[in-house]
Design an enzyme around this catalytic site. Sequence first.
Site, PDB file in Angstrom:
ATOM      1  N   GLY A 109       2.535   2.127  10.663  1.00 54.94           N
ATOM      2  CA  GLY A 109       3.805   3.319  10.933  1.00 54.94           C
ATOM      3  C   GLY A 109       4.481   3.515  12.049  1.00 54.94           C
ATOM      4  O   GLY A 109       4.973   4.755  11.513  1.00 54.94           O
ATOM      5  N   GLU A 128      -5.148  -4.511  10.425  1.00 54.66           N
ATOM      6  CA  GLU A 128      -4.279  -3.950  11.230  1.00 54.66           C
ATOM      7  C   GLU A 128      -4.637  -2.487  12.156  1.00 54.66           C
ATOM      8  O   GLU A 128      -5.172  -2.299  11.790  1.00 54.66           O
ATOM      9  CB  GLU A 128      -4.312  -2.963   9.720  1.00 54.66           C
ATOM     10  CG  GLU A 128      -4.093  -3.321   7.824  1.00 54.66           C
ATOM     11  CD  GLU A 128      -3.389  -2.849   6.985  1.00 54.66           C
ATOM     12  OE1 GLU A 128      -2.378  -2.405   6.877  1.00 54.66           O
ATOM     13  OE2 GLU A 128      -3.841  -1.077   6.927  1.00 54.66           O
ATOM     14  N   ASN A 165       0.981  -0.660  -0.297  1.00 56.02           N
ATOM     15  CA  ASN A 165       0.043   0.165  -0.206  1.00 56.02           C
ATOM     16  C   ASN A 165       0.698   1.548  -0.083  1.00 56.02           C
ATOM     17  O   ASN A 165       1.268   1.612   0.880  1.00 56.02           O
ATOM     18  CB  ASN A 165      -0.729   0.029   0.990  1.00 56.02           C
ATOM     19  CG  ASN A 165      -1.930   0.647   1.484  1.00 56.02           C
ATOM     20  OD1 ASN A 165      -1.859   1.731   0.638  1.00 56.02           O
ATOM     21  ND2 ASN A 165      -2.773   0.895   2.841  1.00 56.02           N
ATOM     22  N   LYS A 187       0.320   4.701  -0.652  1.00 54.44           N
ATOM     23  CA  LYS A 187      -0.395   5.149   0.759  1.00 54.44           C
ATOM     24  C   LYS A 187       0.148   6.505  -0.368  1.00 54.44           C
ATOM     25  O   LYS A 187       0.029   7.009  -1.911  1.00 54.44           O
ATOM     26  CB  LYS A 187       0.327   5.926   2.215  1.00 54.44           C
ATOM     27  CG  LYS A 187      -0.221   4.047   3.129  1.00 54.44           C
ATOM     28  CD  LYS A 187       0.103   4.598   3.988  1.00 54.44           C
ATOM     29  CE  LYS A 187      -0.208   3.160   4.773  1.00 54.44           C
ATOM     30  NZ  LYS A 187       0.062   3.369   6.055  1.00 54.44           N
ATOM     31  N   GLU A 205      -6.778   5.203   7.911  1.00 51.31           N
ATOM     32  CA  GLU A 205      -6.176   5.780   7.415  1.00 51.31           C
ATOM     33  C   GLU A 205      -7.604   6.914   6.812  1.00 51.31           C
ATOM     34  O   GLU A 205      -7.939   7.563   7.201  1.00 51.31           O
ATOM     35  CB  GLU A 205      -5.126   6.088   6.880  1.00 51.31           C
ATOM     36  CG  GLU A 205      -3.736   6.494   7.288  1.00 51.31           C
ATOM     37  CD  GLU A 205      -2.731   5.868   6.586  1.00 51.31           C
ATOM     38  OE1 GLU A 205      -2.873   5.265   5.748  1.00 51.31           O
ATOM     39  OE2 GLU A 205      -1.489   4.890   7.539  1.00 51.31           O
ATOM     40  N   HIS A 249      -9.352   1.248   5.045  1.00 56.00           N
ATOM     41  CA  HIS A 249      -8.276   1.440   5.564  1.00 56.00           C
ATOM     42  C   HIS A 249      -8.585   2.626   6.897  1.00 56.00           C
ATOM     43  O   HIS A 249      -9.323   3.802   6.591  1.00 56.00           O
ATOM     44  CB  HIS A 249      -7.003   2.122   4.882  1.00 56.00           C
ATOM     45  CG  HIS A 249      -5.944   2.057   4.794  1.00 56.00           C
ATOM     46  ND1 HIS A 249      -5.309   2.961   6.073  1.00 56.00           N
ATOM     47  CD2 HIS A 249      -4.946   1.232   4.933  1.00 56.00           C
ATOM     48  CE1 HIS A 249      -4.199   2.126   6.301  1.00 56.00           C
ATOM     49  NE2 HIS A 249      -3.738   1.842   5.648  1.00 56.00           N
ATOM     50  N   SER A 304       3.551  -2.104   9.879  1.00 51.42           N
ATOM     51  CA  SER A 304       5.121  -2.030  10.435  1.00 51.42           C
ATOM     52  C   SER A 304       5.331  -3.417   9.680  1.00 51.42           C
ATOM     53  O   SER A 304       6.147  -4.418  11.307  1.00 51.42           O
ATOM     54  CB  SER A 304       5.143  -2.043  11.900  1.00 51.42           C
ATOM     55  OG  SER A 304       4.721  -0.410  12.536  1.00 51.42           O
TER      56      SER A 304
HETATM   57  P1  13P Z   1       3.349   0.245   7.430  1.00 47.79           P
HETATM   58  O1  13P Z   1       3.227  -1.260   7.007  1.00 47.79           O
HETATM   59  O2  13P Z   1       3.823   1.884   7.652  1.00 47.79           O
HETATM   60  O3  13P Z   1       2.964   0.412   8.776  1.00 47.79           O
HETATM   61  O4  13P Z   1       1.778   0.050   6.470  1.00 47.79           O
HETATM   62  C1  13P Z   1       0.256  -0.421   7.042  1.00 47.79           C
HETATM   63  C2  13P Z   1      -0.361   0.039   6.299  1.00 47.79           C
HETATM   64  O5  13P Z   1      -1.214   1.594   6.371  1.00 47.79           O
HETATM   65  C3  13P Z   1      -1.013  -0.890   5.138  1.00 47.79           C
HETATM   66  O6  13P Z   1      -2.177  -0.142   4.782  1.00 47.79           O
END
Ligand code: 13P
Length: 251
Positions: A173, A167, A9, A11, A97, A95, A212
């Site tokens: 992150g 997640e 992903n 982002k 976010e 997601h 992560s």
């Molecule tokens: P990270 O791997 O940067 O923690 O992000 C995970 C994520 O949100 C994947 O959709």
Amino acid sequence: MRQKLVAGNWKMHGGLATNQDLLQAIVAGSAVLRGVSVAVFVPYPYLFQAQSILSATPVAWGAQNVSEYPQGAYTGEVSVSMLQDFACRYVLVGHSERRSIYGESDAVVAEKFSLALSSGLLPVLCVGETLSERESGATIQVVSSQIRAVLDKVGVTAFSTAVVAYEPVWAIGTGRTASSEQAQEVHAAIRALIASFDPEVAQKLQILYGGSVKPSNAAELFAMPDIDGGLVGGASLVAADFLAICSAAVC
Ligand code: 13P
């Protein structure tokens, strides 16, 4: 046995030149991997580029979001049919976010899931608890209710052509990964919830872990019985790291 899936992903990262290098490296590096599916979720403007580079390869691509409406006066939104114009196989829905920054409710996420599915896209339903929810012992309840919102709308059969990604918000992150036991516990609960409606659908459902995921922890996570691969954020932007994570999913 369920096929493993490792998806990046991206982002809101990328650019035409860097994407090209990254996609070409992923194509080259993943060609030797057997028994693992690989996908990338790119920002909307780069779907055409992903389609151009990945079309004749086993690497799939998809979008990170989609509108809950089929078309109309929704400035700034992108519809499922637009994603289909670029031959997306997958789309992320819900997601964390999107839920936390853009206020997407369970009901909106369920609409997106339903619309994507009815148009032939494979929705990847993202679920997960915040740190305070985990600390108050509400993890399974939170994740179950996020899934129930979709189940109640589309029914369990819909999950035979979908993917779930667990997640934990506190692991995204942050560099703080859920332990393989913590992740396995939630994955098993998700599978048990689906199995309470249809055991066969539950057995086939791919449940990815995200938060992560790194080359250093991927193998341990992917070795757990209910973890069927990963949804990778930061590490998916570095070809060598993403490919190392993909390799960890090879059985
Ligand atoms: P990270 O791997 O940067 O923690 O992000 C995970 C994520 O949100 C994947 O959709």
